[in-house]
Each structure stands twice: as C-alpha cells, then as structure tokens.
Design a protein around this motif. Structure first.
Motif, PDB file in Angstrom:
ATOM      1  N   GLU A 635      49.282 -74.348 -22.770  1.00  0.00           N
ATOM      2  CA  GLU A 635      48.542 -74.305 -23.877  1.00  0.00           C
ATOM      3  C   GLU A 635      49.562 -74.162 -25.265  1.00  0.00           C
ATOM      4  O   GLU A 635      49.573 -75.018 -26.204  1.00  0.00           O
ATOM      5  CB  GLU A 635      47.576 -73.430 -23.990  1.00  0.00           C
ATOM      6  CG  GLU A 635      46.624 -73.172 -25.405  1.00  0.00           C
ATOM      7  CD  GLU A 635      45.629 -72.323 -25.516  1.00  0.00           C
ATOM      8  OE1 GLU A 635      44.803 -72.200 -26.401  1.00  0.00           O
ATOM      9  OE2 GLU A 635      45.388 -71.567 -24.399  1.00  0.00           O
ATOM     10  N   LEU A 661      43.872 -80.277 -24.524  1.00  0.00           N
ATOM     11  CA  LEU A 661      43.447 -78.906 -25.047  1.00  0.00           C
ATOM     12  C   LEU A 661      42.008 -78.537 -24.548  1.00  0.00           C
ATOM     13  O   LEU A 661      41.644 -77.371 -24.004  1.00  0.00           O
ATOM     14  CB  LEU A 661      43.509 -78.564 -26.472  1.00  0.00           C
ATOM     15  CG  LEU A 661      45.001 -78.305 -27.250  1.00  0.00           C
ATOM     16  CD1 LEU A 661      44.644 -78.118 -28.686  1.00  0.00           C
ATOM     17  CD2 LEU A 661      45.522 -77.159 -26.642  1.00  0.00           C
ATOM     18  N   ARG A 677      36.699 -79.302 -28.438  1.00  0.00           N
ATOM     19  CA  ARG A 677      37.802 -80.111 -28.316  1.00  0.00           C
ATOM     20  C   ARG A 677      37.507 -81.564 -28.016  1.00  0.00           C
ATOM     21  O   ARG A 677      37.905 -82.613 -28.664  1.00  0.00           O
ATOM     22  CB  ARG A 677      38.684 -79.504 -27.374  1.00  0.00           C
ATOM     23  CG  ARG A 677      39.345 -78.130 -27.725  1.00  0.00           C
ATOM     24  CD  ARG A 677      40.125 -78.155 -29.046  1.00  0.00           C
ATOM     25  NE  ARG A 677      40.770 -77.075 -29.166  1.00  0.00           N
ATOM     26  CZ  ARG A 677      41.552 -76.716 -30.258  1.00  0.00           C
ATOM     27  NH1 ARG A 677      41.625 -77.608 -31.368  1.00  0.00           N
ATOM     28  NH2 ARG A 677      42.204 -75.499 -30.386  1.00  0.00           N
TER      29      ARG A 677
END
Length: 705
Positions: A635, A661, A677
């Motif tokens: 991440e 993500l 996302r």
C-alpha cells in the motif's frame, strides 16, 4: 488485472482519479439509458447562451416558438442563410430562463461554416464537461457519450440550443431524452428526419419592409434613417431585408459617419454583378450575405483586411491571437489589435478564454476573398507559418510533458510557442487544442508539408499516453503514417506503424494491431535498428499479455531486454523490466517480479526526466508485494505511485494505481474502500475509452453495478 501501453499490469486500463465534484460515471459498452440516483454535490447549472443580435418585429415567430416548444419539446427553426434564425432563438431563450431553471446548453454545429460539421461526439463531450464531469472521465464513443448525457439531464428542466445544424443525424445524439427538457435547432435545412421524430417547425422568412426599416433605424439611429426614408427603403431592398445583410451594412455606415445612405446605395449599385442575386430568390443565399460582407471587408484598414483574408486559410474553428499572428505574419501585439478591429466590424466572435472564431458566413467570405486577392505563393506561406507555429507549440508541450523523448527542437516560428509551467499544463493545452492540431496536420499533408505533418503526430504522443485513447487517435496516427510514406522515410514509417499498432490495440483490434507491428518490425530489421526492433517486440509482448499468453509475453519481453542490455540503454531496460514484472505478477511469480521491478526502480531513479515511469514502477512493485502477502509495504508503494501520477496529470496512471489500491483493500477485507477505489478507477477508464471488463467483474462480485 488490466494493462495500458507502456503502463500498468492489468490489461486495457479504464481508470479514474483525482477529486470529483458530483457523480462519477464510467462505462465501456452502454446499451440503453443509464439512470443516476442519489444525492451528493449538485451538478452545475450551465448558462451558455451567447449574447443575441438585434431582433425586430418577430412576434409571430416568437409566439410560434412558444407553442411548438410547449407542444413538442423539440423545434426546428429553418430558413435562409442570414435570415435571423439564431437571433430569434437566442432572444426567445433568454426570455424563457425561468422555464428552464436547470440551465441552458448551446452549441454551434457549423453546418454551413466552410469546414466539416461539428461531430456529435465532440459536442457531447463539451456538454458533459459543462455539467460537471471532468474531461478525463468523458467516454470516447458517441453512443456512450449520448447515453451519459441523457442520464445527466434526466429529470432536469433544461434547454438545449443547437445552432446551424447540418443534418438530423448530427442532431439526434444531442437531444435530451426525458420530459422537462427541450431542444431548439436552427438550420438552413428543414431536417425532415427530425420532423419524423415529432419536431415542430418554425419557418423564418425575410423581414417585412417596416421591420427591415426598424432594424436599420435601431442600428443607425432612427433620426438618420428618417431623414433619408426613400434611400433607406432602397437599401433594405438591396439587402433583401435580410437581418444579417442589414446589420453588416449598418455597421459600415456607423463606422463611417461621413457616409450617407445615398452613398451606400450607390456603392451597392456598383456591385450589381454580385448584388443582382438579391432580386432572384433561387439564386442562392450566399450572394446576399456575400455582398454585405464584401462591403464590410472593403471598409477595413489594410492590415485588418489582410488578417481577415488569412483567417480564411485557418483549417480549424476557434483560434487565439498567437495562431492569428502566425497565420498572418503580424507581430503578436498587432495581431491582437487587429482582431479587435474585426470584432468591432461584426466579422468576428470573441469567445471565452480569449479565443476567437469568424462568424460562419464571414469565414466563407474570407475563404473566397483570400483566393481572389492573395497569390498562391502568399497563401502557401501563410499555411506554412501556421503549420510551423503549431509544430513548435506541440513540441514545447511534448518537452514539458515527456522530456525524456528525444524529438527535434522546435522551429523558430513567430510569435513563439506557449510556455508550460509543468506537465499537467502541457497536457491540458494538448487536450484543448487537439482538434486544431489534427486539422493543421491534415492541412500540412494537403500542402505537401509532410515532414511537419509527421512531426505533429509524433510530438502529440504524451496526450494519448496520459489522457487516454481518444476516439480520433487512429485517424490522426494514420495522417502521420501517410506523411512518413510520402517522405519515403522508412524510419518514420516504422515509428508510425508502432503508433497505429498501439492505437488499434486500444480499440480492441489485436489482429490488425499485430499486422502493423510486424510490418514495423520488418522495417526496423531492414534498417539495422536493433533497439527499435526491440521496442516493437515489447509492443508485440503487450498483445500477448492482452490475450493471457504469459509465456509469449515473457518471451517477447525477454528478447527485447536482451537487445537493450547489449546496447547499454538503461532506460529501456527499465521499461522492459516493468513489462516483464507485470507478466510475472500475472503468472504468479511474485518473487521474480519483485527482483526485476527492483532493478527497474534503481535504473529509473537515475533519470530525472521520466516521472511517469518512476511512478509506474512503484505501482507495479506494490502489486508484486501484495502477491507476496505484504500488504503494508504494497500500500505504501502504490500510494506513492498514485501521488506521482497525480502530480504529472496522468489520468491513466492514476486509474491504474487506484485499481491496485482497490485490490489491496479487498485483500484486507475493506470492502467499502475497495468498491470506492474500483468505481473511481472505472470512471477514469470509461472516460478514456479504455475497457472496463476487469473492474466490471470486480464490482459485480462486490454487488456493485
């Protein structure tokens, strides 16, 4: 996963990023309408109606418009050129603002402007952006844009004014679909196709004599007209009681107070070869308007007249002072002043953003006049100056957006190219000016300026890399290919075949893409360009990646990598390692991917001019670490990559990072975050015209749309 040319690891990417203000839409293939529900920040209310011209004694037509709009919702206002259709509709629309509280959209469709009519897809793009959807989120295809537009205006009390339509086919995609919205169309054609769809029709004829005299009195002053009533009567008849012709004639008189109406009537009489059409109804519309415009043109100062004529050579629609200066050869400050003269003479329209366009009929007159008065070599010089300036501007944009590309330096083309503070600004300029760049490239080809045409296409590449696959891209690339072949330049031809191959890939035509890439590969090999041949093999590897043939992709990437290492080309070694890493991730070989991508990151960190690929390798490394069950490291890497993509304004790269993500969030059971996302990424991809299949499946699995 999906993928983009030179970009992430997930097939065709269809991505979205950045901050949104209101609903976000993303689609690839849309059949039927899309319905939008829910709250959020309200969409903006567009107020696009231009300022209308003078309107006198059209009460009957205004009342007819009221009845037709109430009864039909769609109305065509038709009549001769210059008869006042636009003025009528704009006056009516401005008087009905309260009936359409959700806004008024306006588009000039250029049906009779001397250029190609405005493509419906481009008009829809402007409408959708004006309703609050960022440009990078606007779908590429006409059908998708039409469906999104209908969804945006569904349930809204909104007016759409479509000015100077060429055909019903041009208009139909631009019509709002739901109740409450209305559309009014002006056209020299009657547009029977719209009548078949239930449109009401208002037919506008010439002004009555009294109304024509009133119009002249409004423009010149009633006292001046009243003192010379007989000559005023002669004048309105010589102008065929056409509002446009009368307005232009009145402007000539107003600009020269020493002239009397008798002087103007005598001047018109001297032009009987042109003005005789005023008395012949079937002689055509242009003669009336042309005579009036000719008088206005003849009253211009010499330098303003030269600028006006040169604008008849402009291949696009809207232009700024720099383009006018390049075309005319005038210094930039003088060109600005002269544009003001043309604007004051009612030959020019001043648009927002300090841009201009000739009125449609004035442009036709300027085109005729430059052919009549300027010799062929002078016209050719004007076109060459415009082409060279446009090339200098596009090369400057390329240098700002992709400084690692080694293209020729810009030509010395006064008044000099625009300056760009950063990559995002350069990309914004390329996106806004792409219709003009495309038109200039075509004119360069037509004029035998093939080297410039090829370079214009080559230099515009960052637009497609960062802002998505424009629907017009393949045709544009083929202009460059045709120019390269006309030059007999095999190197340029192979380079353009690489471009058309990628464009065909983006359009979902892999077999045609492979044909062009193999032709390019054969040319590179004949030329002994081993590094360039390696680049084409990379592109063939992308096609294998798209098909899910990881073994084939790894083989092509490996062959390219071997050539680049032998040549000591560290940058292309790094880019190929990124491609190879993406394939290894897809093939479940995360450890090998981390190794190769780590090398790519080290190589790219040594270059300061390739921010896109420096961000891209971070996103890929994040994917690889996610596959190794190291979500925290993953991440962090992807967020850094996302920030890099946003910094350079690369919507495609941003969407790629958002997709990853989303995968990471899902891996950590953060379902709501994953859905958000994916939806953001999907919206960007749809706006860029890229496939959304993978994201569609992700969202469907999560119970989304």
């Amino acid at each position: 996963m999906s993928w983009n040319p030179g970009g992430g690891a997930r097939g065709h990417v269809n991505e979205m990023g950045g901050t949104t203000a209101g609903p976000v839409f993303q689609a690839r293939d849309v059949r039927g309408d899309v319905h939008v529900h829910g709250g959020g920040i309200p969409l903006p209310i567009p107020r696009q109606l231009p300022r209308p011209g003078i309107l006198v004694n059209r009460q009957e037509a205004l009342a007819a418009l009221d009845r037709m709009v109430s009864g039909h919702g769609l109305v065509v206002v038709t009549g001769q050129a210059g008869i006042g259709k636009t003025a009528l509709v704009l006056h009516w629309a401005r008087g009905r603002l309260e009936d359409f509280p959700d806004g008024q959209l306006y588009a000039d469709l250029h049906g009779h402007a001397g250029t190609e009519p405005a493509p419906p897809a481009e008009v829809l793009g402007r409408f959708i952006r004006s309703l609050g959807i960022p440009g990078e989120h606007v779908p590429a295809g006409l059908g998708e844009r039409a469906a999104l537009f209908r969804s945006l205006v569904a349930g809204r009390r909104l007016l759409v004014v479509l000015d100077d339509a060429y055909s019903a086919a041009q208009v139909v995609p631009l019509l709002p679909g739901g109740p409450g919205a209305a559309a009014v169309v002006t056209s020299r054609w009657r547009l029977a196709g719209l009548m078949m769809r239930g449109a009401g029709v208002v037919r506008l004829g010439p002004l009555g004599e009294g109304a024509a005299l009133d119009l002249l009195g409004t423009a010149l002053g009633s006292e001046r007209v009243g003192r010379h009533r007989e000559k005023a009567g002669e004048l309105v008849e010589l102008c065929a009681r056409s509002p446009l012709a009368l307005s232009v004639a009145a402007a000539r008189l107003a600009a020269r107070p020493g002239w009397s109406l008798d002087d103007l009537v005598r001047d018109l009489a001297d032009e009987r070869r042109r003005l005789s059409a005023l008395a012949v109804p079937d002689a055509g519309d242009e003669m009336t308007i042309r005579a009036a415009l000719e008088l206005s043109y003849r009253g211009l100062p010499d330098r303003a007249g030269r600028l006006y004529r040169s604008l008849g050579l402009f291949p696009g629609t809207a232009f700024d002072a720099r383009m006018a200066a390049a075309l005319s050869g005038e210094p930039l400050p003088d060109a600005r002043d002269l544009l003001g003269v043309l604007d004051a003479a009612n030959l020019l329209e001043h648009l927002p953003g300090d841009r201009y366009r000739l009125h449609a009929l004035a442009r036709l007159h300027a085109m005729d006049t430059v052919r009549e008065h300027d010799p062929p070599d002078a016209r050719a010089d004007a076109v060459r100056r415009l082409v060279e300036w446009t090339l200098a501007a596009v090369l400057a944009a390329n240098d700002a957006a992709a400084p690692y590309r080694r293209l020729p330096g810009p030509p010395d083309a006064p008044p000099g190219p625009p300056e760009f503070a950063d990559a995002a600004g350069a990309l914004d300029w390329l996106e806004q000016e792409f219709p003009t760049v495309r038109a200039v490239a075509r004119r360069a080809r037509e004029s035998g300026l093939d080297r410039a045409a090829y370079l214009l296409v080559d230099a515009a590449w960052p637009l497609f890399l960062h802002r998505g696959q424009h629907a017009e891209r393949l045709d544009f690339d083929r202009v460059g290919l045709a120019a390269a072949r006309a030059l007999g330049d095999r190197y340029a031809e192979a380079k353009m075949l690489n471009r058309t191959g990628l464009a065909l890939r983006a359009l979902g035509r892999p077999d045609a893409a492979a044909d062009d890439l193999r032709e390019a590969l054969a040319l590179w090999r004949r030329l002994g360009e081993r590094s360039r041949a390696a680049g084409t093999r990379r592109r063939l590897g992308l096609l294998a990646f798209d098909r899910g043939d990881m073994a084939g992709a790894v083989a092509e990437f490996g062959a390219a990598l071997e050539e680049y290492r032998a040549a000591g080309d560290d940058r292309h070694v790094a880019l190929t390692l990124c491609d190879l890493g993406a394939a290894l991730i897809r093939d479940g070989r995360a450890d090998a991917a981390v190794r190769d991508l780590g090398e790519a990151e080290r190589l790219l960190s040594g270059t300061g001019d390739d921010a896109y690929n420096q961000a891209r390798v971070l996103v890929l490394l994040g994917q690889a670490h996610a596959s190794r069950a190291d979500p925290a490291t993953a991440e962090d890497l992807v967020v850094r990559g996302l920030e890099g993509m946003r910094a350079i304004g690369s919507a495609i790269g941003e969407a790629d990072a958002l997709h990853v993500l989303g995968d990471l969030a899902l891996q950590r059971d953060r379902v709501a975050e994953a859905r958000e996302r994916y939806e953001q990424a999907r919206s960007i991809l749809a706006g860029a015209g890229a496939p959304t299949r993978i994201l569609d499946r992700r969202l469907a699995d999560l119970g989304g749309p």
